[in-house]
Enzyme design. Structure first.
Site, PDB file in Angstrom:
ATOM      1  N   SER A 108      -1.287  -2.476   3.168  1.00  0.00           N
ATOM      2  CA  SER A 108      -0.467  -3.614   2.765  1.00  0.00           C
ATOM      3  C   SER A 108      -1.311  -4.779   2.270  1.00  0.00           C
ATOM      4  O   SER A 108      -0.949  -5.453   1.317  1.00  0.00           O
ATOM      5  CB  SER A 108       0.399  -4.090   3.938  1.00  0.00           C
ATOM      6  N   HIS A 129      -0.632   1.592  -3.108  1.00  0.00           N
ATOM      7  CA  HIS A 129       0.377   1.012  -2.222  1.00  0.00           C
ATOM      8  C   HIS A 129       1.736   1.606  -2.577  1.00  0.00           C
ATOM      9  O   HIS A 129       2.423   1.138  -3.482  1.00  0.00           O
ATOM     10  CB  HIS A 129       0.374  -0.508  -2.364  1.00  0.00           C
ATOM     11  N   GLU A 141       1.983   0.521  -6.675  1.00  0.00           N
ATOM     12  CA  GLU A 141       1.030  -0.544  -6.954  1.00  0.00           C
ATOM     13  C   GLU A 141      -0.373   0.004  -6.674  1.00  0.00           C
ATOM     14  O   GLU A 141      -0.697   0.345  -5.536  1.00  0.00           O
ATOM     15  CB  GLU A 141       1.322  -1.749  -6.055  1.00  0.00           C
ATOM     16  N   ASN A 179       2.610  -7.547  -1.559  1.00  0.00           N
ATOM     17  CA  ASN A 179       2.651  -8.062  -0.195  1.00  0.00           C
ATOM     18  C   ASN A 179       2.217  -9.511  -0.066  1.00  0.00           C
ATOM     19  O   ASN A 179       2.631 -10.202   0.866  1.00  0.00           O
ATOM     20  CB  ASN A 179       1.834  -7.169   0.727  1.00  0.00           C
TER      21      ASN A 179
END
Length: 271
Positions: A108, A129, A141, A179
């Site tokens: 994250s 991600h 991502e 995030n």
């Protein structure tokens, strides 16, 4: 998250090894994947998904033995958002895997460059991600570490394409894009509840009905796991030394009480 990644790989026709800490955890993962496969036709009614669930499950090896990933082309790491835990994992994996193996870090907030420093292959370490639920989310991502090579990015792009996913490549700063922004969003939503401005369902309804979001910020936090949200906010705060990432006391209190969200049966909502 790891179960979702394994499911997505196996559905794409790829032989997959899922490693966890205990047989109990593996049983939970097996049950979760089996359940998701039974219902996948409701969400992915394409010809590819008519393959029997048993055939998909047969492509997944469930084990506690790291040795079974020694010959893997890709390692997709999904352990908890804790630096010491991740450090131990990579110190075990790096000497075990062959030199061409690519390490894909599903984190994250933790720096990809920092993870790469634990290995002898920093050019083959990359952030990937994935978003929950992994089998139905079409975009990943991807984070380029300081030493990540173009060849590594291309290889990961080909793997994701085989999984039916696109990628957006961003640079390596704590929290990246998704995030760094979304955790501010969830954290402030928790402050709104703490300050008794609105209830959790009222907060989420505003964002779903007024802004068209598929899920509200507190539903999202419950899905991710409130413990993971708190860990990520801690990493962001320590990385940027910026008070805007100060974790809401209500979130910490809920985690201390064992209210982690969906995985514990209760968070901002009951499940």
């Amino acid at each position: 998250m790891g179960s979702g990644v394994a499911q997505s790989l196996a559905q794409s026709g790829l032989q997959t090894v899922l490693v966890d800490l205990s047989e109990e955890k593996l049983q939970q993962s097996r049950a979760s994947i089996s359940e998701q496969l039974r219902f996948r036709s409701l969400f992915q009614p394409s010809a590819k998904d008519v393959e029997p669930s048993d055939a998909v499950m047969d492509r997944i090896t469930f084990t506690t033995d790291y040795e079974l990933v020694a010959d893997a082309s890709f390692i997709i790491e999904n352990v908890t958002e804790n630096w010491e835990v991740k450090k131990e994992v990579y110190e075990r994996l790096d000497p075990l895997c062959h030199e061409e193996t690519i390490f894909m870090v599903n984190t994250s907030c933790i720096s990809i460059t920092k993870v790469a420093s634990l290995t002898r292959r920093p050019d083959k370490v990359i952030g990937t991600h994935f978003m929950n639920p992994v089998p139905v989310k079409k975009t990943v991502e991807v984070i380029r570490g300081y030493h990540t090579s173009e060849a590594c990015i291309a290889s990961v792009g080909s793997l994701l394409e085989q999984m039916g996913k696109d990628m957006i490549v961003v640079q390596d700063y704590p929290g990246f894009v998704s995030n760094r922004i979304s955790h501010l969003f969830m954290n402030e939503a928790a402050y709104v509840v703490q300050d008794q401005v609105a209830s959790p369902d009222e907060v989420d309804e505003i964002f779903k009905k007024c802004y068209g979001h598929a899920m509200g910020p507190l539903e999202t936090a419950d899905l991710i796991g409130l413990d993971t949200v708190v860990h990520s906010l801690t990493v962001l705060y320590e990385s940027f030394q910026d008070s805007k990432f100060r974790c809401c006391p209500l979130l910490k209190k809920m985690v201390d009480a064992g209210l982690y969200g969906r995985k514990s049966g209760q968070g901002f909502y009951q499940y």
